[in-house]
Design an enzyme around this catalytic site. Sequence first.
Site, mmCIF file in Angstrom:
data_model
loop_
_atom_site.group_PDB
_atom_site.id
_atom_site.type_symbol
_atom_site.label_atom_id
_atom_site.label_comp_id
_atom_site.label_asym_id
_atom_site.label_seq_id
_atom_site.Cartn_x
_atom_site.Cartn_y
_atom_site.Cartn_z
ATOM 1 N N GLU A 130 19.783 1.486 -26.829
ATOM 2 C CA GLU A 130 18.836 2.053 -27.505
ATOM 3 C C GLU A 130 18.041 0.909 -28.151
ATOM 4 O O GLU A 130 16.674 1.030 -28.116
ATOM 5 C CB GLU A 130 19.551 2.676 -29.009
ATOM 6 C CG GLU A 130 18.682 3.228 -29.905
ATOM 7 C CD GLU A 130 17.612 4.333 -29.301
ATOM 8 O OE1 GLU A 130 18.382 5.581 -29.174
ATOM 9 O OE2 GLU A 130 16.454 4.348 -29.152
ATOM 10 N N GLY B 54 11.751 -7.804 -33.778
ATOM 11 C CA GLY B 54 12.040 -8.630 -34.767
ATOM 12 C C GLY B 54 13.693 -8.290 -34.969
ATOM 13 O O GLY B 54 14.185 -7.317 -34.516
ATOM 14 N N LYS C 132 10.071 -1.013 -20.409
ATOM 15 C CA LYS C 132 10.482 0.052 -21.463
ATOM 16 C C LYS C 132 9.790 1.163 -20.918
ATOM 17 O O LYS C 132 10.847 2.196 -21.345
ATOM 18 C CB LYS C 132 9.633 -0.340 -22.733
ATOM 19 C CG LYS C 132 10.461 -1.610 -23.385
ATOM 20 C CD LYS C 132 9.525 -2.338 -24.586
ATOM 21 C CE LYS C 132 10.154 -3.329 -25.054
ATOM 22 N NZ LYS C 132 8.934 -4.194 -25.896
ATOM 23 N N GLY D 124 8.945 -14.584 -34.074
ATOM 24 C CA GLY D 124 9.967 -14.106 -33.183
ATOM 25 C C GLY D 124 9.849 -12.830 -32.589
ATOM 26 O O GLY D 124 10.769 -12.287 -32.412
ATOM 27 N N THR E 262 17.972 -14.416 -32.641
ATOM 28 C CA THR E 262 17.205 -13.718 -33.523
ATOM 29 C C THR E 262 17.868 -12.461 -33.749
ATOM 30 O O THR E 262 18.529 -11.901 -34.881
ATOM 31 C CB THR E 262 15.866 -13.143 -33.498
ATOM 32 O OG1 THR E 262 15.112 -14.575 -33.107
ATOM 33 C CG2 THR E 262 15.034 -13.032 -34.671
ATOM 34 N N VAL E 263 18.243 -11.486 -32.817
ATOM 35 C CA VAL E 263 18.814 -10.131 -32.788
ATOM 36 C C VAL E 263 20.356 -10.547 -33.056
ATOM 37 O O VAL E 263 20.583 -9.722 -33.786
ATOM 38 C CB VAL E 263 18.525 -9.489 -31.582
ATOM 39 C CG1 VAL E 263 18.886 -8.013 -31.719
ATOM 40 C CG2 VAL E 263 17.042 -9.371 -31.326
ATOM 41 N N ILE F 138 13.025 2.187 -33.267
ATOM 42 C CA ILE F 138 12.593 3.310 -33.292
ATOM 43 C C ILE F 138 13.775 4.145 -32.267
ATOM 44 O O ILE F 138 13.842 3.569 -31.255
ATOM 45 C CB ILE F 138 11.375 3.586 -32.508
ATOM 46 C CG1 ILE F 138 10.274 2.767 -33.296
ATOM 47 C CG2 ILE F 138 11.117 5.106 -32.443
ATOM 48 C CD1 ILE F 138 8.852 3.181 -32.732
ATOM 49 N N ASP G 149 6.745 -6.292 -20.221
ATOM 50 C CA ASP G 149 7.664 -5.746 -21.051
ATOM 51 C C ASP G 149 7.352 -4.296 -21.504
ATOM 52 O O ASP G 149 8.445 -3.553 -21.308
ATOM 53 C CB ASP G 149 7.577 -6.674 -22.560
ATOM 54 C CG ASP G 149 8.542 -6.403 -23.492
ATOM 55 O OD1 ASP G 149 9.942 -6.561 -23.501
ATOM 56 O OD2 ASP G 149 7.900 -5.733 -24.339
ATOM 57 N N VAL H 77 14.439 -0.275 -26.092
ATOM 58 C CA VAL H 77 12.877 0.399 -26.155
ATOM 59 C C VAL H 77 12.286 0.439 -27.480
ATOM 60 O O VAL H 77 13.004 1.069 -28.284
ATOM 61 C CB VAL H 77 12.810 1.656 -25.245
ATOM 62 C CG1 VAL H 77 11.375 2.226 -25.301
ATOM 63 C CG2 VAL H 77 13.369 1.792 -23.732
#
Length: 445
Positions: free
Chosen positions: A139, A312, A215, A197, A22-23, A146, A211, A142
Amino acid sequence: MHFRGHTTMSSPLRVGLAGVGTVGASVVTLLERQRAALASRTGRSIEVTAISARERGRERGVEIEGFAWFDDPVALAASPDIDLFVELIGGDEGPARQAVETALGARKPVVTANKALLAKHGMALAALAEKQHVALAFEASVAGGIPIVKTLREGLAGNEIRRVYGILNGTCNYILSRMELEKLSFEQCLSEAQRLGYAEADPTFDIGGFDAAHKLAILSSLAFGTAVDAGAIHVEGIQSISLADLESADELGYRIKLLGVAERSEHGIEQRVHPTMVLKSSAIAQVMGVTNAVTIDADAVEELTLVGPGAGGGATASAVVADIADIARGIRSPPFGLPVASLDHSARLPMQRHEGGYYVRLSVHDRPGALAAIATRMAERLISLESIVQRSKPGKRSPVSAGTTVPVVLITYATTETLIREALAAVVADGYIAERPQVIRIERD
Ligand code: HSE
C-alpha cells in the site's frame, strides 16, 4: 481469510524491519503509539523485534536498543525469529530484492514501500508470494498515505475502470506549486523538498518522472487486471517547465501538474507520465504542495478522487502499518488483484497514437508571415487551434537572426501526438523559430 476473534489474543506478530530512515522510524513510532488499538483491532499484538539498517549509530529519533540488530537485511529476512518482513530499503535490485525474495522463500509475508522493485520485479515477486501462500503487500508504494491499492483492488472490485490518473509524486507537485505561487527557482524548491524528506535518495527519480512511472505501473495493473509493464510507460519529467510556462498556463486558465495517466481504449492501454495542463477549475488543479491525488473513472462509481499526503514519514507509515494490520488479521489477497497467471498482457498503446489537446510555446522570430506560416502548418494536418496568443512585449534578442523574438502560445483542440510533432517539425524547418518548441499535453476532466 481467517476471522480472528477480538477477545482471544493469538501469539504476537513479530516484525522484522529493514531500513530505518524517515519512514522506518515513523513505522516504529506509529506501531508503538497505536499498540493497544492495533492489538484490539487485529486480535494480535504487533511487536517490532528485529531491525536492519545501514548505520547502527545514526540518530533517528526512535529508540532501537531493544530490537535485535542485523547488519545484513537478507539475514534478517531469513531469521526464524520474525513472522513478517517489512522492506523499507529501496532500490530495484541489491539488498531490497534479495531480502524480499528471501523472506517470501522462507514463507514470511512481506510489506514493502518499494515501488521501483515492484515496477520491475512485481510479477515475479507476486508469483513467488502466491506459490508460498504468503502476502506481499505494498500500500505504501503508491501515493504515500492514500489507500489507493486497497481502493482499486477491493473497494472498486465491482467496477470496470476506464482511466486512472493523478498526481503521484509529491516532490514534483511541491516544486511546481512553489514555483507558481512564490515565483521561486526550480533549484530552490527542489532543495526544500529534499530537506523536508519528500524526495527520493536520487531526486532525478522524482523530477525525471520515473518515481511517478513506477507508481503508475502498479496502479495500471491493479486498475486493468494487466501484468505490470513499466517499460510501456511514456515518461517525461518537469525539468523543462519554466516560469514562463507557469505564467502562460495561468493566463490561459490552466495549471501545470506532473500527471501519471493510465487509460484503457479499444486499441489497448495507454500509460504516460508527463507535465500536463489541467483546467484551473478542475479538482486535480486544486491539489498543491506535497499532496497527491488519484482520480478513477469507472462504470459504476463514475468518478472518484482520493486526495492526501503522498510522501513523508507519518503518511507513508500509515500505509505500512495498515498492511501489517491486514497480515495480523490473516488477510491475504492476490497482490495485483488476480492470480498472476490470469493477469492480462494487453496491447500497449504507443504514445504516437495519443489523442488530446496541446499547449505549444514558441519563441518566434518577429517577421511578417511567421504566425500565418505556423497556423498553415497546423491546418495542413487538420489541427484546429483553440487560441493563439502573441505576447505584446518583445522577447529577447535572438542569437540566430540577431533580430527580436516574441513568445507565441498556441492551444490546440484534440489531435494526435504524431500530427502535432509533424506540424512542429515543419514549423522548425520553415526557420521562424529561435528555440525548441515547448509542448505540454492538456488533460480534460
Ligand atoms: N519521492 C516520492 C515523492 C516519495 O516525492 O512523492 C513518495 O514515494
